[in-house]
Design an enzyme around this catalytic site. Structure first.
Site, PDB file in Angstrom:
ATOM      1  N   LYS A   1       0.819  -1.223   0.000  1.00  0.00           N
ATOM      2  CA  LYS A   1       0.000   0.000   0.000  1.00  0.00           C
ATOM      3  C   LYS A   1       0.854   1.276   0.000  1.00  0.00           C
ATOM      4  CE  LYS A   1      -4.138  -1.896   2.166  1.00  0.00           C
ATOM      5  NZ  LYS A   1      -5.074  -1.856   3.280  1.00  0.00           N
TER       6      LYS A   1
ATOM      7  N   ASP B   1      -9.868   2.848   2.365  1.00  0.00           N
ATOM      8  CA  ASP B   1      -9.952   2.302   3.735  1.00  0.00           C
ATOM      9  C   ASP B   1     -10.523   3.352   4.687  1.00  0.00           C
ATOM     10  OD1 ASP B   1      -8.952  -0.243   3.273  1.00  0.00           O
ATOM     11  OD2 ASP B   1      -6.871   0.334   3.616  1.00  0.00           O
TER      12      ASP B   1
HETATM   13  P1  NAP Z   1       1.095  -3.438   8.877  1.00  0.00           P
HETATM   14  O1  NAP Z   1       1.274  -2.164   8.160  1.00  0.00           O
HETATM   15  O2  NAP Z   1       2.034  -4.549   8.660  1.00  0.00           O
HETATM   16  O3  NAP Z   1       1.042  -3.109  10.453  1.00  0.00           O
HETATM   17  C1  NAP Z   1       0.999  -4.146  11.400  1.00  0.00           C
HETATM   18  C2  NAP Z   1       0.831  -3.574  12.795  1.00  0.00           C
HETATM   19  O4  NAP Z   1       0.781  -4.660  13.721  1.00  0.00           O
HETATM   20  C3  NAP Z   1       1.988  -2.665  13.234  1.00  0.00           C
HETATM   21  O5  NAP Z   1       1.511  -1.683  14.103  1.00  0.00           O
HETATM   22  C4  NAP Z   1       2.893  -3.673  13.977  1.00  0.00           C
HETATM   23  O6  NAP Z   1       3.736  -3.081  14.946  1.00  0.00           O
HETATM   24  C5  NAP Z   1       1.835  -4.505  14.694  1.00  0.00           C
HETATM   25  N1  NAP Z   1       2.373  -5.814  15.070  1.00  0.00           N
HETATM   26  C6  NAP Z   1       2.662  -6.845  14.252  1.00  0.00           C
HETATM   27  N2  NAP Z   1       3.155  -7.875  14.975  1.00  0.00           N
HETATM   28  C7  NAP Z   1       3.216  -7.462  16.267  1.00  0.00           C
HETATM   29  C8  NAP Z   1       3.640  -8.054  17.484  1.00  0.00           C
HETATM   30  N3  NAP Z   1       4.107  -9.308  17.506  1.00  0.00           N
HETATM   31  N4  NAP Z   1       3.539  -7.341  18.623  1.00  0.00           N
HETATM   32  C9  NAP Z   1       3.051  -6.085  18.603  1.00  0.00           C
HETATM   33  N5  NAP Z   1       2.634  -5.454  17.484  1.00  0.00           N
HETATM   34  C10 NAP Z   1       2.719  -6.133  16.330  1.00  0.00           C
HETATM   35  O7  NAP Z   1      -0.362  -4.070   8.558  1.00  0.00           O
HETATM   36  P2  NAP Z   1      -1.701  -3.264   8.222  1.00  0.00           P
HETATM   37  O8  NAP Z   1      -1.894  -3.218   6.760  1.00  0.00           O
HETATM   38  O9  NAP Z   1      -1.717  -2.006   9.001  1.00  0.00           O
HETATM   39  O10 NAP Z   1      -2.807  -4.290   8.786  1.00  0.00           O
HETATM   40  C11 NAP Z   1      -3.046  -4.419  10.176  1.00  0.00           C
HETATM   41  C12 NAP Z   1      -4.286  -5.280  10.399  1.00  0.00           C
HETATM   42  O11 NAP Z   1      -5.432  -4.643   9.854  1.00  0.00           O
HETATM   43  C13 NAP Z   1      -4.211  -6.645   9.724  1.00  0.00           C
HETATM   44  O12 NAP Z   1      -4.769  -7.575  10.586  1.00  0.00           O
HETATM   45  C14 NAP Z   1      -5.071  -6.482   8.489  1.00  0.00           C
HETATM   46  O13 NAP Z   1      -5.667  -7.686   8.073  1.00  0.00           O
HETATM   47  C15 NAP Z   1      -6.143  -5.525   9.009  1.00  0.00           C
HETATM   48  N6  NAP Z   1      -6.786  -4.746   7.942  1.00  0.00           N
HETATM   49  C16 NAP Z   1      -8.133  -4.843   7.817  1.00  0.00           C
HETATM   50  C17 NAP Z   1      -8.788  -4.093   6.848  1.00  0.00           C
HETATM   51  C18 NAP Z   1     -10.278  -4.207   6.697  1.00  0.00           C
HETATM   52  O14 NAP Z   1     -10.823  -3.733   5.696  1.00  0.00           O
HETATM   53  N7  NAP Z   1     -10.968  -4.781   7.658  1.00  0.00           N
HETATM   54  C19 NAP Z   1      -8.066  -3.218   6.026  1.00  0.00           C
HETATM   55  C20 NAP Z   1      -6.668  -3.124   6.201  1.00  0.00           C
HETATM   56  C21 NAP Z   1      -6.051  -3.906   7.160  1.00  0.00           C
HETATM   57  P3  NAP Z   1       5.201  -2.530  14.521  1.00  0.00           P
HETATM   58  O15 NAP Z   1       4.959  -1.206  13.877  1.00  0.00           O
HETATM   59  O16 NAP Z   1       5.936  -2.464  15.793  1.00  0.00           O
HETATM   60  O17 NAP Z   1       5.752  -3.552  13.555  1.00  0.00           O
END
Ligand code: NAP
Length: 288
Positions: free
Chosen positions: A73, A109
């Site tokens: 993204k 989003d």
């Molecule tokens: P991303 O950019 O990879 O961000 C992941 C987030 O999770 C970061 O804040 C990361 O922290 C944290 N994280 C990952 N592993 C962790 C751990 N072991 N301990 C603590 N924090 C951890 O992913 P994203 O695109 O933002 O997506 C995040 C979630 O939203 C996913 O589950 C995705 O499926 C969901 N989502 C849903 C929709 C929807 O339409 N419903 C749309 C978009 C995303 P750090 O920064 O420290 O790595």
């Protein structure tokens, strides 16, 4: 309902590292079927090395547009001709529209989250307090949506504090009416801030398969009945985070409505057609 794909068919789709488990093909092809459109929505699995060529391919193959999912993204922006204002401020694009070879990036989003919060959560954002867990791409869209509706305070807790700081740095000057405060995820402030919050959002990936026993909030005593608890994850339908919140008497909402509403906005950008959100959501709930 009639499905016709002929020589004039327009192709739309999704690009991501892993598209096998995406619900977007189901959502969009259901809409296409409902309106008997000469469109087809396909998954395109793309490796990071091939991202630039895949975007070139949108032009070369006259693909009408694509959704962009994890982890591209942000990265995809450098390959686009234009980026709509809010997507540029957020720094993330989840939708590309191809208009005669000009590729423009959007972020639906934001509207997907906002609509789900207001319609499914019946939540009035203005002058409320929110705690956001996570500071990745999805968190940025969530924060932007809340700021647009003049939330009073947003507290962002993230494992990597720098990423939360970056969100604050990029967005706070555009929204002077709201306060953004950032904290490390493992800190004393979480208890106090959740106690005072109206909305708690899990925007981390904790709770997704295969680690469905994971949660960003290990102390279940922090949930309370005055919270709307929102998990952006939609698979599983009820994460441990949501089950614990529900046990504490909080109102809960999962990521499915957001996914459907952002999809509908993308669909509108490609086709000019906007199906009823609730109707599509019902179809998808029955199919999942
Ligand atoms: P991303 O950019 O990879 O961000 C992941 C987030 O999770 C970061 O804040 C990361 O922290 C944290 N994280 C990952 N592993 C962790 C751990 N072991 N301990 C603590 N924090 C951890 O992913 P994203 O695109 O933002 O997506 C995040 C979630 O939203 C996913 O589950 C995705 O499926 C969901 N989502 C849903 C929709 C929807 O339409 N419903 C749309 C978009 C995303 P750090 O920064 O420290 O790595």
């Amino acid at each position: 309902m009639k499905r016709e794909i002929n020589g004039k068919a327009k192709i739309i789709g999704i690009i991501g590292k892993n598209t096998e488990n995406s619900l977007s093909p189901l959502i969009h092809n259901q809409i296409i079927l409902k309106y008997s459109l000469n469109f087809c929505y396909l998954p395109f699995k793309v490796t990071e090395n091939d991202l630039s060529q895949a975007i070139q391919g949108i032009r070369a193959l006259s693909i009408k547009g694509v959704n962009v999912t994890f982890p591209y993204k942000e990265k995809v922006i450098e390959f686009l001709d234009e980026v709509e204002e809010s997507a540029r401020r957020i720094g993330a694009v989840n939708t590309i529209v191809n208009n005669k070879g000009i590729l423009t990036g959007y972020n639906t989003d934001v509207i997907g989250f906002k609509k789900s919060l207001q319609e499914d959560g019946k939540f009035v954002i203005k002058e409320k307090k929110a705690v956001i867990l996570g500071a990745g791409g999805a968190a940025r869209a969530v924060v932007y949506a809340l700021l647009e509706e003049e939330i009073e305070e947003i507290c962002i807790f993230n494992r990597t504090l720098e990423k939360a700081k970056k969100i604050k740095q990029n967005l706070s000057s555009f929204f002077p009416k709201s306060r953004i405060i950032v904290f490390p995820l493992e800190g004393e402030d979480l208890k106090d801030k959740i106690e005072k919050a109206h909305l708690l959002v899990n925007a981390t990936s904790l709770g997704m398969p295969p680690r469905v026993d994971n949660t960003p909030l290990p102390d279940e005593k922090l949930f309370h009945p005055n919270l709307l608890v929102y998990d952006l994850i939609y698979h599983p339908v009820r994460t441990l985070f949501l089950r614990q919140a529900e046990r504490a008497g909080a109102k809960i909402i999962n990521g499915l409505p957001m996914l459907v509403y952002q999809g509908i906005e993308s669909f509108y950008l490609w086709t000019g057609l906007k199906p009823e959100g609730e109707e599509v959501l019902e179809i998808i709930k029955r199919s999942v």
